[in-house]
Scaffold this active site. Structure first.
Site, PDB file in Angstrom:
ATOM      1  N   HIS A   1       5.242   4.362  12.489  1.00 51.19           N
ATOM      2  CA  HIS A   1       5.412   4.356  11.029  1.00 51.19           C
ATOM      3  C   HIS A   1       6.431   5.441  10.694  1.00 51.19           C
ATOM      4  O   HIS A   1       6.152   6.627  10.857  1.00 51.19           O
ATOM      5  CB  HIS A   1       4.054   4.653  10.378  1.00 51.19           C
ATOM      6  CG  HIS A   1       4.079   4.751   8.890  1.00 51.19           C
ATOM      7  ND1 HIS A   1       3.632   3.733   8.075  1.00 51.19           N
ATOM      8  CD2 HIS A   1       4.473   5.746   8.056  1.00 51.19           C
ATOM      9  CE1 HIS A   1       3.746   4.109   6.809  1.00 51.19           C
ATOM     10  NE2 HIS A   1       4.254   5.322   6.777  1.00 51.19           N
TER      11      HIS A   1
ATOM     12  N   ASN B   1       9.551   4.823   2.896  1.00 53.30           N
ATOM     13  CA  ASN B   1       9.490   4.278   4.242  1.00 53.30           C
ATOM     14  C   ASN B   1      10.827   3.641   4.607  1.00 53.30           C
ATOM     15  O   ASN B   1      11.647   3.351   3.742  1.00 53.30           O
ATOM     16  CB  ASN B   1       8.408   3.191   4.317  1.00 53.30           C
ATOM     17  CG  ASN B   1       7.041   3.687   3.935  1.00 53.30           C
ATOM     18  OD1 ASN B   1       6.809   4.087   2.799  1.00 53.30           O
ATOM     19  ND2 ASN B   1       6.113   3.653   4.869  1.00 53.30           N
TER      20      ASN B   1
ATOM     21  N   ARG C   1       0.840  -1.205   0.000  1.00 50.17           N
ATOM     22  CA  ARG C   1       0.000   0.000   0.000  1.00 50.17           C
ATOM     23  C   ARG C   1       0.877   1.258   0.000  1.00 50.17           C
ATOM     24  O   ARG C   1       1.043   1.913  -1.007  1.00 50.17           O
ATOM     25  CB  ARG C   1      -0.949  -0.013   1.201  1.00 50.17           C
ATOM     26  CG  ARG C   1      -2.164   0.910   1.042  1.00 50.17           C
ATOM     27  CD  ARG C   1      -1.870   2.370   1.341  1.00 50.17           C
ATOM     28  NE  ARG C   1      -1.455   2.596   2.718  1.00 50.17           N
ATOM     29  CZ  ARG C   1      -1.127   3.787   3.201  1.00 50.17           C
ATOM     30  NH1 ARG C   1      -1.163   4.857   2.422  1.00 50.17           N
ATOM     31  NH2 ARG C   1      -0.717   3.923   4.451  1.00 50.17           N
ATOM     32  N   ASP C   2       1.478   1.571   1.114  1.00 50.73           N
ATOM     33  CA  ASP C   2       2.258   2.808   1.215  1.00 50.73           C
ATOM     34  C   ASP C   2       3.481   2.769   0.309  1.00 50.73           C
ATOM     35  O   ASP C   2       3.914   3.794  -0.213  1.00 50.73           O
ATOM     36  CB  ASP C   2       2.670   3.041   2.670  1.00 50.73           C
ATOM     37  CG  ASP C   2       2.925   4.503   2.978  1.00 50.73           C
ATOM     38  OD1 ASP C   2       2.503   5.362   2.187  1.00 50.73           O
ATOM     39  OD2 ASP C   2       3.553   4.791   4.008  1.00 50.73           O
TER      40      ASP C   2
ATOM     41  N   HIS D   1       9.442   7.230   8.075  1.00 53.89           N
ATOM     42  CA  HIS D   1      10.081   7.440   6.781  1.00 53.89           C
ATOM     43  C   HIS D   1      11.519   7.881   7.035  1.00 53.89           C
ATOM     44  O   HIS D   1      11.830   8.411   8.102  1.00 53.89           O
ATOM     45  CB  HIS D   1       9.318   8.496   5.974  1.00 53.89           C
ATOM     46  CG  HIS D   1       7.996   8.007   5.459  1.00 53.89           C
ATOM     47  ND1 HIS D   1       7.719   7.875   4.114  1.00 53.89           N
ATOM     48  CD2 HIS D   1       6.874   7.593   6.107  1.00 53.89           C
ATOM     49  CE1 HIS D   1       6.486   7.415   3.959  1.00 53.89           C
ATOM     50  NE2 HIS D   1       5.954   7.238   5.156  1.00 53.89           N
TER      51      HIS D   1
ATOM     52  N   CYS E   1       4.053   9.746   0.076  1.00 54.51           N
ATOM     53  CA  CYS E   1       2.657  10.182   0.045  1.00 54.51           C
ATOM     54  C   CYS E   1       2.436  11.088  -1.153  1.00 54.51           C
ATOM     55  O   CYS E   1       3.165  12.073  -1.330  1.00 54.51           O
ATOM     56  CB  CYS E   1       2.304  10.915   1.334  1.00 54.51           C
ATOM     57  SG  CYS E   1       0.637  11.606   1.353  1.00 54.51           S
TER      58      CYS E   1
END
Length: 290
Positions: A199, A241, A7-8, A201, A232
Site C-alpha cells: 500500500h 494514495n 475507504r482510504d 502513497h 490519513c
C-alpha cells in the site's frame, strides 16, 4: 489489485460523500473490472465521519461473481458490524509505531496486536478471511524511521494468527524501492507462504517506483485509489494514495495483464473529483493523451 478509494481515498476528504454516492463509486469500479474493493470502514463515525453509513453502503453494493468486498475493522465491535453487514474479507490495521497507533486507534502496537489475535480467531470462526495491514511500515510521522525488525515481528504475529494476507503500508509516503525489496524479504521470512500486498502513497513521488519494485519482487497485489485521492486523518500532511489509473498505465505498459479498463477508471476519477469539489490528484500536471 485492491481498489481502496471508497475507504482510504475518501476518509481524509473535507467533503463527505453520501452512502449512495459511495455505492455509485464502487459500482463504477466493478464495471471497470476491479474485483477486490475496500468498500467500507467500521470505525466510529465520530472518529472518521466520512466513513459513516458502512452498513448502508454494504447493503447497496453490486454482488457479482468474483467480486470481493473488504471492510476495515480495528476492534471486536467493528468486526461484529462487518460480519453482520456481509463483508467478504476483513482488513485489520496495526500501526508499527506506538505513537501513531495511539493517535490512530487509541492503543499501543502491542494492544492492537492483542486485539488482532481476537479478531482473527472470531473471523475464522465465522468463515471470513482476515488480513493484516501493517501501517507506517516504512516510517512514522512522529517517531521517524520504522525499524524493519519491528515490521517483521508484527508480520510473525499476523502469520501465527492465520492472516490470509499481510499488507505493508507506506502510510506517509516516505519509502523507496530499496526498502520495498528489504521488507519483502523480511516479511516472507517471518510469514512464509502468506501472500504479501503493498500500500503506497505518493507523497514524495516514489509511490509508483515502489509499486514496480514490488512487482519485480513477485508481489501480485497492490493497493491503489481511483483519482489518487487519499490520506490519513491522524497523520500530519498525509497525501493521496497512488492513483489506480496511473498504476494501471505503468503496469499495462510493462506488459502486466490486469483485466481492468484504465480509461473507465480514469473517467471515474474525474467524476469523483467533481463530487468532491476538487480535481483528482492524478490529473494535476498531466498533459497530452493517456
Amino acid at each position: 489489485m485492491l481498489e481502496v478509494g471508497p475507504r482510504d481515498g475518501l476518509q481524509n476528504e473535507a467533503r463527505a460523500l453520501s452512502p449512495e454516492d459511495r455505492i455509485a463509486f464502487i459500482t463504477r469500479s466493478v464495471d471497470a473490472g476491479l474485483r477486490r474493493i475496500e468498500a467500507v470502514s467500521f470505525v466510529h463515525p465520530k472518529r472518521v465521519p466520512q466513513m459513516a453509513g458502512a452498513e448502508e453502503v454494504m447493503a447497496g453494493v453490486p454482488r457479482r461473481e468474483g467480486v470481493s468486498y473488504s471492510g476495515l475493522v480495528l476492534n471486536r465491535r467493528g468486526l461484529d458490524r462487518a460480519l453482520a453487514a456481509g463483508v467478504d474479507e476483513v482488513n485489520v490495521v496495526v500501526v508499527a509505531s506506538d505513537t501513531f497507533c495511539t493517535r490512530n486507534q487509541g492503543c499501543t502496537t502491542a494492544e492492537a496486536l492483542d486485539a488482532w489475535d481476537g479478531i482473527a480467531a472470531a473471523a475464522a470462526d465465522a468463515g471470513v478471511p482476515a488480513g493484516m495491514t501493517i501501517a507506517a511500515a516504512f516510517g512514522c510521522p512522529f517517531e521517524g524511521e520504522t525499524p524493519p525488525e519491528r515490521v517483521a515481528e508484527i508480520a510473525r504475529r499476523a502469520h501465527a494468527a492465520g492472516a490470509f494476507e499481510i499488507a505493508l503500508a507506506d502510510t506517509i509516503g516516505v519509502g523507496v524501492p530499496a526498502q520495498v525489496r528489504d521488507l519483502t524479504r523480511r516479511t516472507r521470512e517471518a510469514a512464509p507462504d502468506t501472500p504479501l500486498r503493498f500500500h503506497f502513497h505518493n507523497t514524495r513521488n516514489t509511490g509508483y517506483a515502489n509499486a514496480l519494485a514490488a512487482v519485480d519482487e513477485g508481489v501480485t497485489i497492490l493497493d491503489a485509489s481511483t483519482g489518487g485521492f487519499g490520506g490519513c486523518p491522524f497523520a500530519p500532511a498525509a497525501t493521496g494514495n497512488i492513483a489506480t489509473e496511473d498504476l494501471l498505465y505503468a503496469l499495462h505498459r510493462s506488459g502486466v495483464t490486469t483485466g481492468v479498463d484504465m480509461e473507465t477508471v480514469a473517467g471515474t476519477g474525474i467524476w469523483l473529483g467533481e463530487l468532491l469539489g476538487k480535481p483528482a490528484p492524478a490529473l494535476l500536471g498531466r498533459a497530452g493523451p493517456f
